[in-house]
Design a protein around this motif. Structure first.
Motif, PDB file in Angstrom:
ATOM      1  N   TYR A  12      19.749 101.665  44.295  1.00 17.39           N
ATOM      2  CA  TYR A  12      18.979 101.952  45.509  1.00 17.39           C
ATOM      3  C   TYR A  12      17.736 101.067  45.586  1.00 17.39           C
ATOM      4  O   TYR A  12      17.317 100.650  46.681  1.00 17.39           O
ATOM      5  N   LEU A  65      14.194 108.892  51.152  1.00 14.86           N
ATOM      6  CA  LEU A  65      15.537 109.327  51.544  1.00 14.86           C
ATOM      7  C   LEU A  65      15.923 108.808  52.925  1.00 14.86           C
ATOM      8  O   LEU A  65      17.107 108.558  53.193  1.00 14.86           O
ATOM      9  N   TYR A 114       9.840 108.526  43.088  1.00  5.32           N
ATOM     10  CA  TYR A 114      11.061 107.845  43.516  1.00  5.32           C
ATOM     11  C   TYR A 114      12.289 108.544  42.941  1.00  5.32           C
ATOM     12  O   TYR A 114      13.283 108.781  43.636  1.00  5.32           O
ATOM     13  N   THR A 115      12.220 108.896  41.681  1.00  2.00           N
ATOM     14  CA  THR A 115      13.361 109.503  40.988  1.00  2.00           C
ATOM     15  C   THR A 115      13.680 110.889  41.519  1.00  2.00           C
ATOM     16  O   THR A 115      14.849 111.258  41.705  1.00  2.00           O
ATOM     17  N   ILE A 144      22.108 107.441  51.721  1.00  2.00           N
ATOM     18  CA  ILE A 144      22.465 108.589  50.895  1.00  2.00           C
ATOM     19  C   ILE A 144      22.811 109.736  51.832  1.00  2.00           C
ATOM     20  O   ILE A 144      22.121 109.957  52.841  1.00  2.00           O
ATOM     21  N   LEU A 169      19.740 104.791  40.657  1.00  2.00           N
ATOM     22  CA  LEU A 169      18.359 104.540  41.073  1.00  2.00           C
ATOM     23  C   LEU A 169      18.078 103.041  41.138  1.00  2.00           C
ATOM     24  O   LEU A 169      17.408 102.559  42.072  1.00  2.00           O
ATOM     25  N   TYR A 222      21.095 109.211  36.362  1.00  2.00           N
ATOM     26  CA  TYR A 222      21.091 108.502  37.642  1.00  2.00           C
ATOM     27  C   TYR A 222      20.395 107.150  37.551  1.00  2.00           C
ATOM     28  O   TYR A 222      20.118 106.525  38.582  1.00  2.00           O
ATOM     29  N   CYS A 251      13.220 112.627  44.405  1.00  2.00           N
ATOM     30  CA  CYS A 251      13.898 112.883  45.681  1.00  2.00           C
ATOM     31  C   CYS A 251      15.350 112.416  45.641  1.00  2.00           C
ATOM     32  O   CYS A 251      16.253 113.089  46.174  1.00  2.00           O
ATOM     33  N   ILE A 252      15.601 111.264  45.000  1.00  2.00           N
ATOM     34  CA  ILE A 252      16.976 110.759  44.934  1.00  2.00           C
ATOM     35  C   ILE A 252      17.830 111.662  44.042  1.00  2.00           C
ATOM     36  O   ILE A 252      18.994 111.950  44.362  1.00  2.00           O
ATOM     37  N   HIS A 311      19.942 114.945  52.536  1.00  2.00           N
ATOM     38  CA  HIS A 311      18.479 114.876  52.607  1.00  2.00           C
ATOM     39  C   HIS A 311      17.920 116.276  52.385  1.00  2.00           C
ATOM     40  O   HIS A 311      17.752 117.053  53.328  1.00  2.00           O
TER      41      HIS A 311
END
Length: 567
Positions: free
Chosen positions: A119, A254, A223-224, A259, A116, A112, A226-227, A262
């Motif tokens: 975003y 989120l 950061y990584t 996105i 990432l 991702y 949750c996404i 959630h």
């Protein structure tokens, strides 16, 4: 000859607050199925604390207690200096050995990286992220404390255009490591320090195990994580309580990107197992300083170490069920883990006789053609395990502890002039004790009552029963007698009189391993690596996974027949 290693099956459902949440979500139609994940960083071997998380996340969707759904295995590979393919492969092997499997292909956070980054640019464009040039020390100073609000970075009000330009140049490799970071613009006065403009990207030139040298900027875990959950459609993101204060940041990220999913994060207490450490950093110290023989040393709390010692997947899963899932402190004594393993081995392990501390016994009236033998089953409750002939010879080995010169009251084993029954064989009487020049007992000379094979002696009771191995066909074996690695329950929480922490390595148990040569029945010669046995009257042993060979049998003591640590 092992009769274990079954996948999760007929295991009782034990309710907990996470199951209650899932029950409500399914009943209310929030989800028709669930998707969980186990997201380790590939920077070390998994340990018993991870086993609890594995049993929770995979156990929710696999086995008889399963909800409809799946569990992903995802590697959080955002810290390239500390990660390796070896660790990633060991983690996959450990999950499968515990009896679980993941949905589809293994997932990686690095899958991702492009998303990432996208975003992150979107957050900059919406004015919610900025490039900062404070160094680590300055950033700590600006962050404030639990009692004092932080201060805004002098770079916080840069324009969107400038931030985008700088971030793209960070990605292009124009700036040195550590010179710039990308931070979220949240609230430097927040009572939750995690929301005081956290860093979400840093410059770090390090070779990555999957992306090589493609990237010189790497996203931070908060950061990584949750996404990645959202991109995979995770419904219930389960983690330990130290991440409870991170949940507002999880939700903020989120809520502030485009996105569609959630996930919800729920926290449970982490396992604190006494008489060991589960910090990867401290476990790595034990390995690198050669205080243990590696990550899979049987004294280590790693899954690989427990497997090599002879613990079974069923025993570890039973332990996980017994300690449960809650938000309360989960301090657990080692005896609980050992008890679960012992209980499972009791039912699944063939019995055999072996002598750990041998003392020679000569049977003075042994007579070929007269002295007989008997067969014995490998397990009293499992005739399907088969049986073997228990041989007898003019010389046998017994445990040195089964003889006493000065027996205490109630002694029922051998002493001069007394009788005992040899397990599966005759009653014998000790007639003579042979000593060396120092007075040490070197041999016992005993006589057989030939009328007692399979029946009681006439006119007297013989209460004591001891095990033995016939010397004529005894199998020499190397025995590694493992014990707990530390002498105190919490070696990494000990302090001196001044309140300073004491180095946890101070409390390593100097008697955590002794290696001796013993003797076993010849039937043990068929053992394969990882076969587990009960050595009668001694404990449970496992043929070493790596060192055991037919011409050099090596057995590890897994656990004793009962808990003797506190005695």
């Amino acid at each position: 000859m092992s009769h274990t290693d079954k996948a999760p099956g007929q295991e009782p459902v034990i309710s907990n607050f996470i199951r209650n949440i899932i029950d409500d979500d399914l009943a209310q139609g929030k989800h028709s199925s669930i998707l969980t994940r186990f997201p380790p960083e590939p920077n070390g071997y998994l340990h018993i604390g991870h086993a609890k998380s594995i049993c929770l996340n995979f156990g929710l969707v696999q086995g008889d207690a399963a909800y409809p759904g799946q569990c992903n295995l995802r590697f959080d590979d955002t810290n390239p200096e500390k990660e390796s393919t070896e660790y990633a492969e060991s983690i996959q092997a450990d999950v499968r050995w515990l009896g679980f499997d993941w949905a589809g292909e293994v997932k990686w956070a690095s899958n991702y990286f492009d998303a990432l980054y996208g975003y992150a640019e979107a957050l900059i464009q919406s004015g919610k992220a900025y490039v900062c040039e404070l160094n680590a020390e300055q950033m700590r100073e600006y962050r404030g404390s639990l009692k004092e609000a932080g201060k805004n970075s002098p770079y916080r009000e840069r324009s969107v255009a400038e931030n985008l330009d700088l971030f793209r140049r960070m990605k292009a490799g124009e700036f040195p490591d550590g010179s710039k970071t990308l931070r979220l613009k949240i609230d430097m006065a927040s009572p939750n320090i995690n929301l005081r403009d956290p860093v979400i990207y840093r410059i770090r030139r390090a070779h990555h195990i999957r992306t090589g040298d493609t990237w010189c900027i790497y996203p931070m875990y908060d950061y990584t994580h949750c996404i990645s959950d959202a991109l995979e459609g995770i419904t219930h993101s389960l983690c330990t309580l130290e991440f409870e204060d991170h949940r507002p940041l999880y939700d903020w990220v989120l809520d502030n990107i485009d996105i569609p999913c959630h996930p919800r994060q729920y926290e449970f207490s982490r396992l604190e197992l006494f008489y060991t450490v589960t910090s990867k950093r401290k476990l790595n110290q034990l390995v690198t300083e050669k205080l243990v023989a590696g990550w899979n040393d049987p004294r280590m709390p790693t899954i690989a170490g427990m497997r090599r010692r002879g613990y079974t997947p069923e025993g570890i899963r039973l332990f996980a069920r017994r300690i449960g899932i809650s938000k309360s402190d989960n301090h657990v004594d080692m005896s609980v883990l050992e008890g679960a393993v012992r209980e499972e081995l009791e039912n699944s392990s063939p019995r055999i006789m072996a002598v750990v501390n041998p003392l020679k016994v000569t049977l003075t009236n042994y007579t070929d053609g007269v002295t007989g033998t008997r067969s014995a089953g490998f397990h009293p409750h499992h005739p399907e395990f088969g049986e073997r002939e228990v041989s007898l010879s003019p010389e046998i080995w017994i445990e040195r502890d089964d003889f006493s010169d000065a027996p205490p009251p109630g002694w029922q084993r051998l002493t001069l002039g007394s009788e005992v029954r040899l397990r599966y064989s005759y009653v014998i009487k000790c007639d003579e004790v042979v000593r060396d020049a120092a007075g040490e007992v070197t041999e016992l000379r005993c006589s057989i009552d030939h009328d007692t094979l399979g029946k009681n002696p006439v006119g007297r009771k013989v209460k004591g029963v001891i095990h033995f191995v016939a010397a004529a066909d005894a199998l020499p074996i190397e025995l590694r007698l493992y014990d707990r690695l530390f002498t105190v329950p919490r070696p990494d929480a000990m302090k001196d009189d001044t309140g300073s922490e004491i180095d946890f390595k101070t409390f390593i148990n100097p008697e955590s391993l002794s290696v001796v040569t013993g003797y076993a029945e010849p039937a043990l010669g068929k053992a394969q690596p990882e076969d587990r046995y009960q050595f009668e009257r001694i404990g449970y042993f496992c043929a070493d996974r790596h060192d055991h060979r037919a011409d050099r049998p090596v057995f590890n003591r897994t656990v004793g027949l009962k808990d003797t640590w506190s005695k």
